[in-house]
Each structure stands twice: as C-alpha cells, then as structure tokens.
Design a protein around this motif. Structure first.
Motif, PDB file in Angstrom:
ATOM      1  N   ILE A   1       0.842  -1.209   0.000  1.00 14.78           N
ATOM      2  CA  ILE A   1       0.000   0.000   0.000  1.00 14.78           C
ATOM      3  C   ILE A   1       0.876   1.258   0.000  1.00 14.78           C
ATOM      4  O   ILE A   1       0.649   2.201  -0.771  1.00 14.78           O
ATOM      5  CB  ILE A   1      -0.956  -0.026   1.222  1.00 14.78           C
ATOM      6  CG1 ILE A   1      -2.081  -1.059   1.003  1.00 14.78           C
ATOM      7  CG2 ILE A   1      -1.531   1.357   1.500  1.00 14.78           C
ATOM      8  CD1 ILE A   1      -2.938  -1.328   2.239  1.00 14.78           C
ATOM      9  N   ILE A   2       1.908   1.270   0.860  1.00 12.69           N
ATOM     10  CA  ILE A   2       2.774   2.458   0.957  1.00 12.69           C
ATOM     11  C   ILE A   2       3.613   2.622  -0.307  1.00 12.69           C
ATOM     12  O   ILE A   2       3.725   3.716  -0.862  1.00 12.69           O
ATOM     13  CB  ILE A   2       3.669   2.349   2.219  1.00 12.69           C
ATOM     14  CG1 ILE A   2       2.802   2.548   3.474  1.00 12.69           C
ATOM     15  CG2 ILE A   2       4.816   3.353   2.174  1.00 12.69           C
ATOM     16  CD1 ILE A   2       3.516   2.289   4.788  1.00 12.69           C
TER      17      ILE A   2
ATOM     18  N   GLU B   1       3.046   1.619  -3.395  1.00 18.17           N
ATOM     19  CA  GLU B   1       2.263   2.067  -4.555  1.00 18.17           C
ATOM     20  C   GLU B   1       1.813   3.524  -4.380  1.00 18.17           C
ATOM     21  O   GLU B   1       1.713   4.261  -5.360  1.00 18.17           O
ATOM     22  CB  GLU B   1       1.054   1.149  -4.759  1.00 18.17           C
ATOM     23  CG  GLU B   1       1.421  -0.287  -5.118  1.00 18.17           C
ATOM     24  CD  GLU B   1       2.241  -0.412  -6.399  1.00 18.17           C
ATOM     25  OE1 GLU B   1       2.113   0.448  -7.291  1.00 18.17           O
ATOM     26  OE2 GLU B   1       3.032  -1.373  -6.508  1.00 18.17           O
ATOM     27  N   ALA B   2       1.528   3.922  -3.127  1.00 19.26           N
ATOM     28  CA  ALA B   2       1.141   5.324  -2.888  1.00 19.26           C
ATOM     29  C   ALA B   2       2.322   6.258  -3.156  1.00 19.26           C
ATOM     30  O   ALA B   2       2.152   7.345  -3.715  1.00 19.26           O
ATOM     31  CB  ALA B   2       0.641   5.484  -1.451  1.00 19.26           C
ATOM     32  N   GLU B   3       3.518   5.834  -2.772  1.00 19.95           N
ATOM     33  CA  GLU B   3       4.719   6.646  -3.067  1.00 19.95           C
ATOM     34  C   GLU B   3       4.899   6.779  -4.580  1.00 19.95           C
ATOM     35  O   GLU B   3       5.143   7.864  -5.096  1.00 19.95           O
ATOM     36  CB  GLU B   3       5.967   5.987  -2.459  1.00 19.95           C
ATOM     37  CG  GLU B   3       6.044   6.079  -0.936  1.00 19.95           C
ATOM     38  CD  GLU B   3       7.224   5.275  -0.379  1.00 19.95           C
ATOM     39  OE1 GLU B   3       7.842   4.501  -1.134  1.00 19.95           O
ATOM     40  OE2 GLU B   3       7.502   5.416   0.827  1.00 19.95           O
TER      41      GLU B   3
ATOM     42  N   LYS C   1       0.988   9.881  -4.064  1.00 24.04           N
ATOM     43  CA  LYS C   1      -0.062  10.171  -3.075  1.00 24.04           C
ATOM     44  C   LYS C   1       0.514  10.295  -1.667  1.00 24.04           C
ATOM     45  O   LYS C   1      -0.179  10.739  -0.756  1.00 24.04           O
ATOM     46  CB  LYS C   1      -1.098   9.035  -3.080  1.00 24.04           C
ATOM     47  CG  LYS C   1      -1.875   8.909  -4.375  1.00 24.04           C
ATOM     48  CD  LYS C   1      -2.789   7.684  -4.291  1.00 24.04           C
ATOM     49  CE  LYS C   1      -3.521   7.446  -5.595  1.00 24.04           C
ATOM     50  NZ  LYS C   1      -4.221   6.153  -5.578  1.00 24.04           N
ATOM     51  N   LEU C   2       1.729   9.845  -1.486  1.00 24.40           N
ATOM     52  CA  LEU C   2       2.361   9.858  -0.163  1.00 24.40           C
ATOM     53  C   LEU C   2       3.762  10.416  -0.334  1.00 24.40           C
ATOM     54  O   LEU C   2       4.447  10.106  -1.302  1.00 24.40           O
ATOM     55  CB  LEU C   2       2.405   8.431   0.388  1.00 24.40           C
ATOM     56  CG  LEU C   2       2.775   8.217   1.855  1.00 24.40           C
ATOM     57  CD1 LEU C   2       1.856   8.993   2.787  1.00 24.40           C
ATOM     58  CD2 LEU C   2       2.698   6.727   2.204  1.00 24.40           C
TER      59      LEU C   2
ATOM     60  N   LEU D   1      -0.055   9.507   6.604  1.00 21.55           N
ATOM     61  CA  LEU D   1      -0.747   8.243   6.333  1.00 21.55           C
ATOM     62  C   LEU D   1      -1.813   8.055   7.409  1.00 21.55           C
ATOM     63  O   LEU D   1      -1.504   8.042   8.595  1.00 21.55           O
ATOM     64  CB  LEU D   1       0.240   7.079   6.339  1.00 21.55           C
ATOM     65  CG  LEU D   1      -0.311   5.706   5.923  1.00 21.55           C
ATOM     66  CD1 LEU D   1       0.810   4.819   5.429  1.00 21.55           C
ATOM     67  CD2 LEU D   1      -1.075   4.988   7.022  1.00 21.55           C
TER      68      LEU D   1
ATOM     69  N   PHE E   1      -2.982  10.865   3.211  1.00 23.73           N
ATOM     70  CA  PHE E   1      -3.164   9.715   2.325  1.00 23.73           C
ATOM     71  C   PHE E   1      -3.979   8.709   3.145  1.00 23.73           C
ATOM     72  O   PHE E   1      -3.469   8.162   4.126  1.00 23.73           O
ATOM     73  CB  PHE E   1      -1.827   9.105   1.905  1.00 23.73           C
ATOM     74  CG  PHE E   1      -1.976   7.719   1.327  1.00 23.73           C
ATOM     75  CD1 PHE E   1      -2.713   7.510   0.179  1.00 23.73           C
ATOM     76  CD2 PHE E   1      -1.412   6.618   1.965  1.00 23.73           C
ATOM     77  CE1 PHE E   1      -2.887   6.231  -0.329  1.00 23.73           C
ATOM     78  CE2 PHE E   1      -1.576   5.336   1.460  1.00 23.73           C
ATOM     79  CZ  PHE E   1      -2.323   5.152   0.306  1.00 23.73           C
TER      80      PHE E   1
ATOM     81  N   ALA F   1      -5.121   5.386   3.669  1.00 22.39           N
ATOM     82  CA  ALA F   1      -4.677   4.092   3.135  1.00 22.39           C
ATOM     83  C   ALA F   1      -5.834   3.108   2.985  1.00 22.39           C
ATOM     84  O   ALA F   1      -5.833   2.274   2.087  1.00 22.39           O
ATOM     85  CB  ALA F   1      -3.602   3.500   4.040  1.00 22.39           C
TER      86      ALA F   1
ATOM     87  N   ASN G   1      -8.471  -1.040  -0.041  1.00 27.88           N
ATOM     88  CA  ASN G   1      -7.320  -0.818  -0.916  1.00 27.88           C
ATOM     89  C   ASN G   1      -6.958  -2.116  -1.655  1.00 27.88           C
ATOM     90  O   ASN G   1      -6.639  -3.124  -1.048  1.00 27.88           O
ATOM     91  CB  ASN G   1      -6.135  -0.331  -0.073  1.00 27.88           C
ATOM     92  CG  ASN G   1      -5.047   0.286  -0.935  1.00 27.88           C
ATOM     93  OD1 ASN G   1      -4.707  -0.250  -1.981  1.00 27.88           O
ATOM     94  ND2 ASN G   1      -4.520   1.416  -0.488  1.00 27.88           N
TER      95      ASN G   1
ATOM     96  N   ASN H   1      -4.415  -2.873  -3.185  1.00 26.90           N
ATOM     97  CA  ASN H   1      -3.034  -3.318  -2.968  1.00 26.90           C
ATOM     98  C   ASN H   1      -2.901  -4.232  -1.756  1.00 26.90           C
ATOM     99  O   ASN H   1      -1.879  -4.903  -1.609  1.00 26.90           O
ATOM    100  CB  ASN H   1      -2.099  -2.110  -2.846  1.00 26.90           C
ATOM    101  CG  ASN H   1      -1.927  -1.425  -4.180  1.00 26.90           C
ATOM    102  OD1 ASN H   1      -1.708  -2.098  -5.188  1.00 26.90           O
ATOM    103  ND2 ASN H   1      -2.074  -0.118  -4.204  1.00 26.90           N
TER     104      ASN H   1
END
Lengths: 313, 92
Positions: free
Chosen positions: A62-63, A65-67, A71-72, A78, A152, A154, A159, A161
């Motif tokens: 999750i982290i 893909e957000a980076e 988004k992060l 978060l 963000f 999560a 999610n 992811n």
C-alpha cells in the motif's frame, strides 16, 4: 584490502546490507506434526516478518504504490483505522520511509499494541471500544472528510493493494514451499486481504485447490484481528464467492489451540493462529491424504496479558 | 435494586437491539443472572461451557474494571452503569 578506517566503510547507498522492507515476506512454512498427527498441516509463520505479522506485506505494498503514484510523501500523513497489526506495519514502515502516521484504534486493543505503535512514533486516536473496529473505521473516514488534502487515507479494508500483496507474495511462496502439492488453503478473515490474494493466486495455478475461509462463530468474540462479516462493515475487497467452504470457530476453541501450539509445538502464536489451526486441523483430519496450508498471522507476545492463558479452558 | 447494563453493539442482536437494559440485582452476579434469564440467547455469548464468564469479557461498573476487585460479587447501587467490553477488538 585495507578496511582499517571508517572512511573505507563508506559505500554508496544500496550497495551494502539490506533495508527493513527487504525483509518483508519469504516467511517459513512450518510442518505441524504434533498438534495434528492425523493429517498434513503446514503454516506460514508470519511473525518472521520485521513487524512480526502478515500485515507487513499489505502495508508495504500500500505504501510503496502510494509513493509511486505521488499520493504519499512531502509530509502527507498516512491515515487509517486498525486494531493493531496493520498499524504496527504502517508505523514501522512509515518511520523507516519518513512518513507521519496517524491511526484510529479501538480503545480496547491490548495495551502492548498501543505501546508498540507509540514506540514507532505513530499518533493514535482511540475510539469507542463498544463499537469495535467499526468505530475506528468511521472515525478515520470522518477525519479524511474534514481535511482530505492533509492525508493519504490508506483504507486497508478497500485498498486493492492489500489483496494484491498476497497475490504477489504469500500465494507464490505457498505454491513454491509446498512444491505445488498444496490441496487445501485455510485462512482467517480480517480485511480478507490474505485470503483473497493468496486464494486467487493458488486457484490460478491449480483450480482444484480448495480454499477455506474462517470467521468467528459470533459477532461477540475475543479473536483479535478477525471479523464476523455478517455483523460488520464488510471490507470492499472481500469476495464472498471465492471460498469453497466457510468455517466458524468459537473463541475458546481458538484459545485452546493457541495453548496447544505453545505447549506441543513450541510455537507462541496469536489468537487468530489458534482459529486457523482449529479449522485447518479439522480439514486435515477429513482429508488425511491432503496437504493443508494455513496462515499464522502473528506471534503470541502481544497477547500475554490476555486471561485465557490462566483460564483452564 | 436497579442498575443499567450497556450492551455492546455485537450483542445487541441478542437483546432485541436494545442498547441499555435495566436489571435487578444487588451484585454483578445477580444482575447478569437477571439479564440472561430474560434473554436466553446471551447464555452462550457471556458464559463458557463451565458456566464462567468468558475470559475475554471485561466488566466495568461506573468505568471501574471489576476484575481486580470483588469481580462478580461487586455490590451494586441504584443507578450504577455496567459495561460489557471484549478485551480485544475485531478487525485489523
């Protein structure tokens, strides 16, 4: 070669050693011969992850893909709701990657969980214990609605992811470690990410593999991390049609299995592992030629304050 | 003697969706017997097979955890508020 001064030990970043997130996944597959002599039960020991639970896998995907999606980063916070293990994974990875972490947590989670989350520097918002994890979900949604630009969100329950992490790692690991002999896959439901992701992968390799989901037998239970779907906010990523079989476990049966694991296998596990074992053992006894694989989502150290250890179950 | 038991959301389906129930009894034990006597579906939710309160249930009287005091023999006063809280929460 001379390594005599500190100057010589300076190497470009990434050249030497591993990062924390490199250690996520590739957990051992344990053979459980003493607690289930009548069948073949194997368990993924997920407390070998650096955050000591299966949730490291989902949180890291999750982290990451957000980076990648932007988004992060840059101080974005978060935000999520959690009753513990995902929170620990967010807090740990967040600390390692420089992201502030804010978590909505039911006030009745075990005190050691709260201490671990705070130790990693996460900010906690404790929510009404009588509303269980649903109260924490509603609070996180409210905070996000109030200032979406700060966060963000999560949203581990929705999610994609989350389940994809298990499609990409847990499922392939089980397939490889069982030498493609797995016949039954048994997993407890929380967000349902582990069950959905690993089941979809295993079915893609061999559609004959039976996948079995495990829930508490009642909305009122003592199985931290598990969800009674009928009475809860159902996670968007849960696929109710995926399971070939649905099993339920009473809290005391799971606790008894946790004690069995400690005293007969030397494995100190969390309460959802007890539920997983109780169900997997039944499946193995019904299918003595089968290869039954389950997931032990976390270890037992966080549960030592629970009263069942002394309850003479 | 009348006290009030606050019913957690996970148990409300067993008590006609009530959130608070007035109970009679001068101790926690008697208050719970009154509650379960009226809503028999609660029996296996609250008690284990040996008739003990299930190990994961914490009981609070006016926000005090009674486990480390007189537990089920805790005396009740009119208007006391009793909470039933599972020691750990579901979800992840």
């Amino acid at each position: 070669m001379d390594y005599g001064t500190a100057q010589h030990l300076r190497v470009p970043q990434g050249m030497l050693g591993q990062s924390l997130t490199d250690l996520i996944g590739n957990t051992p597959l344990l053979r459980l011969s003493r607690v289930c002599p009548a069948g073949n039960v194997f368990a993924k020991a997920e407390w070998f992850n650096p955050g000591q639970s299966a949730k490291d896998r989902a949180a890291w995907k999750i982290i990451r893909e957000a980076e990648r999606a932007g988004k992060l980063g840059g101080g974005k916070v978060l935000l999520d709701s959690t009753s513990g293990n995902t929170g620990i994974a967010y807090a740990m990875i967040g600390a390692a990657r420089g992201h502030p972490v804010r978590l909505c947590v039911p006030a009745n989670v075990t005190p050691s969980r709260v201490k671990i989350l705070k130790a990693y520097g996460a900010e906690l918002i404790l929510t009404d214990p009588t509303l269980s994890s649903d109260g924490a979900i509603l609070k996180a949604r409210e905070l996000y609605r109030e200032s979406p630009e700060r966060y963000f969100y999560a949203d581990q329950y929705s999610n994609e992811n989350n389940w994809k992490a298990h499609f990409e790692t847990t499922g392939p690991e089980i397939w490889a470690q069982s030498e493609a002999r797995v016949t039954h896959f048994v997993a407890t439901l929380g967000t349902a990410g582990t069950f959905v992701g690993a089941s979809r992968y295993l079915k893609s390799r061999n559609p004959a593999i039976q996948v079995i989901e495990v829930q508490p037998d009642s909305p009122f239970h003592g199985l931290e991390g598990m969800k009674h779907m009928e009475s809860s906010i159902v996670p968007a990523l849960y696929d109710p049609k995926l399971a070939d079989r649905k099993m339920v476990v009473r809290t005391e049966v799971a606790y008894r299995a946790v004690i069995d694991l400690a005293r007969s296998e030397g494995l100190l596990c969390g309460v959802s592992a007890g539920a997983a074992l109780a169900a997997a053992r039944q499946v193995a006894e019904e299918n003595p030629q089968g290869v039954v694989v389950t997931i032990f989502p976390d270890g037992g150290l966080k549960y030592l304050s629970e009263h069942f250890w002394d309850a003479n179950l | 003697m009348t006290a009030v038991i606050e019913i957690p959301s996970a148990l409300q389906r067993f008590v006609d969706n009530q959130r608070k129930i007035a109970v009679e009894g001068d101790t926690i034990q008697h208050a719970f017997e009154d509650l379960v006597g009226r809503f028999s579906a609660l029996q296996q939710q609250i008690y284990d097979e040996k008739g003990q309160i299930r190990s994961f249930i914490n009981i609070y009287v006016n926000d005090e955890d009674i486990r480390y005091g007189k537990y089920l023999e805790t005396e009740l006063k009119p208007g006391d508020v009793i909470q039933i809280v599972p020691s750990i929460a579901g979800g992840r």
